[in-house]
Design a protein around this motif. Structure first.
Motif, PDB file in Angstrom:
ATOM      1  N   TRP A   1      -4.662 -29.100  -2.024  1.00  0.00           N
ATOM      2  CA  TRP A   1      -3.752 -30.173  -2.431  1.00  0.00           C
ATOM      3  C   TRP A   1      -3.972 -30.629  -3.869  1.00  0.00           C
ATOM      4  O   TRP A   1      -3.030 -31.060  -4.546  1.00  0.00           O
ATOM      5  CB  TRP A   1      -3.870 -31.359  -1.475  1.00  0.00           C
TER       6      TRP A   1
ATOM      7  N   ALA B   1      -1.865 -29.011  -7.013  1.00  0.00           N
ATOM      8  CA  ALA B   1      -0.537 -29.518  -7.355  1.00  0.00           C
ATOM      9  C   ALA B   1      -0.628 -30.780  -8.204  1.00  0.00           C
ATOM     10  O   ALA B   1       0.155 -30.974  -9.144  1.00  0.00           O
ATOM     11  CB  ALA B   1       0.268 -29.788  -6.090  1.00  0.00           C
TER      12      ALA B   1
ATOM     13  N   GLN C   1       6.646 -35.839  -6.278  1.00  0.00           N
ATOM     14  CA  GLN C   1       5.880 -34.708  -5.754  1.00  0.00           C
ATOM     15  C   GLN C   1       4.705 -35.243  -4.947  1.00  0.00           C
ATOM     16  O   GLN C   1       4.030 -36.174  -5.363  1.00  0.00           O
ATOM     17  CB  GLN C   1       5.356 -33.838  -6.896  1.00  0.00           C
TER      18      GLN C   1
ATOM     19  N   SER D   1       1.451 -33.615  -2.326  1.00  0.00           N
ATOM     20  CA  SER D   1       0.789 -32.447  -1.745  1.00  0.00           C
ATOM     21  C   SER D   1      -0.240 -32.943  -0.736  1.00  0.00           C
ATOM     22  O   SER D   1      -1.310 -33.398  -1.114  1.00  0.00           O
ATOM     23  CB  SER D   1       0.122 -31.606  -2.840  1.00  0.00           C
TER      24      SER D   1
ATOM     25  N   CYS E   1      -1.635 -26.768   1.723  1.00  0.00           N
ATOM     26  CA  CYS E   1      -1.144 -28.144   1.685  1.00  0.00           C
ATOM     27  C   CYS E   1       0.334 -28.154   2.042  1.00  0.00           C
ATOM     28  O   CYS E   1       1.031 -27.137   1.932  1.00  0.00           O
ATOM     29  CB  CYS E   1      -1.374 -28.791   0.317  1.00  0.00           C
TER      30      CYS E   1
ATOM     31  N   TYR F   1       3.609 -29.299   0.790  1.00  0.00           N
ATOM     32  CA  TYR F   1       4.086 -29.625  -0.554  1.00  0.00           C
ATOM     33  C   TYR F   1       5.506 -30.178  -0.486  1.00  0.00           C
ATOM     34  O   TYR F   1       6.398 -29.566   0.111  1.00  0.00           O
ATOM     35  CB  TYR F   1       4.048 -28.366  -1.417  1.00  0.00           C
TER      36      TYR F   1
ATOM     37  N   MET G   1       3.611 -22.893  -8.616  1.00  0.00           N
ATOM     38  CA  MET G   1       3.007 -22.626  -7.315  1.00  0.00           C
ATOM     39  C   MET G   1       2.438 -21.211  -7.240  1.00  0.00           C
ATOM     40  O   MET G   1       1.375 -20.980  -6.646  1.00  0.00           O
ATOM     41  CB  MET G   1       4.036 -22.838  -6.206  1.00  0.00           C
TER      42      MET G   1
END
Length: 393
Positions: A204, A207, A290, A292, A301, A303, A338
């Motif tokens: 996580w 991100a 955003q 995560s 995670c 996302y 990603m």
């Protein structure tokens, strides 16, 4: 950040660009252990300390803009249902029927009530249990069987939720010094354009790191957002929270214009990492949310990437522009960010590198990891010293 401070910051950036200067932090570059991305024991401790026992910035007000709107999400595996009641109040509940624990809602939408798909127990928007088939079969056990409500506060266009029913949310304590900065961007004035979510093959923290680090932009995004972004990034430290100011080349056109003619956002955007794992972004074109969330193991995670236009009632032209920008940004997030973050995660899990290095242009990432380590009592130097001899063997 109110307009006067944005203008002041823009002038600072223009001066940096004219002098061909880049921002470097005072702290030296550091080497950190990779356990922060792959270690199971640390992963479980992070979930307990960072997620299960503290308030979270979970959504924008725009995610449940009207009465009856709902949004099903989670906090590190705990299912959360956000709902706008008929009275206009935003509420949060555990997303589970009080009969057998079945999840009531998925995704987002509009509802008059929530009906369990298993036995049709029905709950009102305020969480009350209002319908039970064969009610007399439950022998008086239905008292106080409404949805389990969680503390929820709506402020500045954000929805804060505490995952414990007896938890408390102090808005000033949660935001700290970043509160004034965020208030100037009017996150309450948004409409949802596009949403995207996936189970990502990353820890996580990858991100979050990518959301507030600009060092990679010209190299990872040479044909997308790279050409739209100058290298004069500015980093703002707000304690637990951190901001990256990203600048468009058009900012240089402002230096000879009267300040009253400068656009609202002065041709820069702000990416704000809100501890532990939310990134809220305000730019001239759009706003982004955003998040995560830790999934089942350190290398996964859940996302969430949601994009918003400014204003409540966009024109057709604005809608078309927003859709175009949203498509591009989702492609950048998934096909570029990603993809490379997943590559990094897999290499770490394979033992291909014994450590990572953070330089003086990655100060937001460094300071966030220092906060993570401090809050769980992790000694990065000692861990690294223990890991490196093994790597050498």
């Amino acid at each position: 950040m109110e307009r006067g401070k944005r203008i002041e910051l823009a002038r600072r950036i223009i001066a940096m660009a004219e002098a061909n200067e880049l921002e470097y932090c005072d702290e030296p570059a550091v080497e950190l252990d990779i356990g922060r991305f792959v270690d199971r024991a640390r992963f479980e401790k992070e979930k307990e300390v960072f997620f299960h026992n503290r308030a979270q910035l979970l959504a924008y007000s725009a995610d449940i803009a009207e009465p009856g709107d709902y949004y099903a999400t989670e906090i590190a595996g705990k299912p959360i249902l956000l709902v706008r009641g008929r009275d206009g109040v935003a509420r949060a509940f555990l997303n589970a029927c009080r009969h057998r624990g079945v999840q009531l809602a998925e995704g987002c939408g509009k509802a008059a009530s929530f009906v369990c798909p298993y036995h049709a127990w029905t709950f009102a928007l305020n969480g009350d249990l209002v319908g039970v088939p064969s009610r007399k079969a439950f022998d008086g056990l239905l008292e106080d069987r409404g949805l389990i409500e969680l503390p929820c506060v709506e402020t500045m266009g954000f929805l804060l939720v505490h995952p414990q029913p007896d938890g408390a949310i102090d808005v000033d304590e949660f935001f700290g010094p970043i509160k004034e900065h965020l208030a100037g961007y009017h996150f309450e004035n948004l409409h949802l354009v596009r949403e995207f979510s996936t189970k990502a093959r990353i820890n996580w923290k990858h991100a979050v790191d990518g959301g507030v680090e600009g060092y990679h932009v010209p190299f990872l995004h040479p044909e997308t957002v790279g050409p739209m972004t100058m290298q004069q990034f500015v980093h703002l430290d707000f304690g637990l929270h951190h901001t990256l100011v990203s600048v468009m080349p058009q900012i240089m056109e402002l230096k000879d214009k009267p300040e009253e003619e400068w656009p609202e956002y002065c041709h820069f955007s702000v990416s704000n990492a809100i501890f532990p794992n939310s990134v809220v972004i305000a730019g001239e074109a759009m706003a982004i949310f955003q998040r995560s969330d830790p999934a089942d193991h350190p290398g996964e995670c859940n996302y969430i990437f949601r994009l918003y236009g400014w204003g409540k009632n966009p024109t057709e032209e604005e809608r078309a522009r927003n859709e175009y920008v949203a498509d591009m940004l989702i492609k950048v997030a998934m096909d570029e960010d990603m993809k490379i973050q997943s590559n990094s995660q897999v290499m770490m899990e394979a033992g291909a590198v014994p450590s990572i290095i953070l330089g003086r242009r990655e100060q937001n990432v460094l300071r966030m990891h220092q906060n993570y380590d401090r809050l769980i009592g992790h000694d990065a130097a000692a861990t690294l010293a223990a890991d490196l001899p093994q790597a050498a063997e």
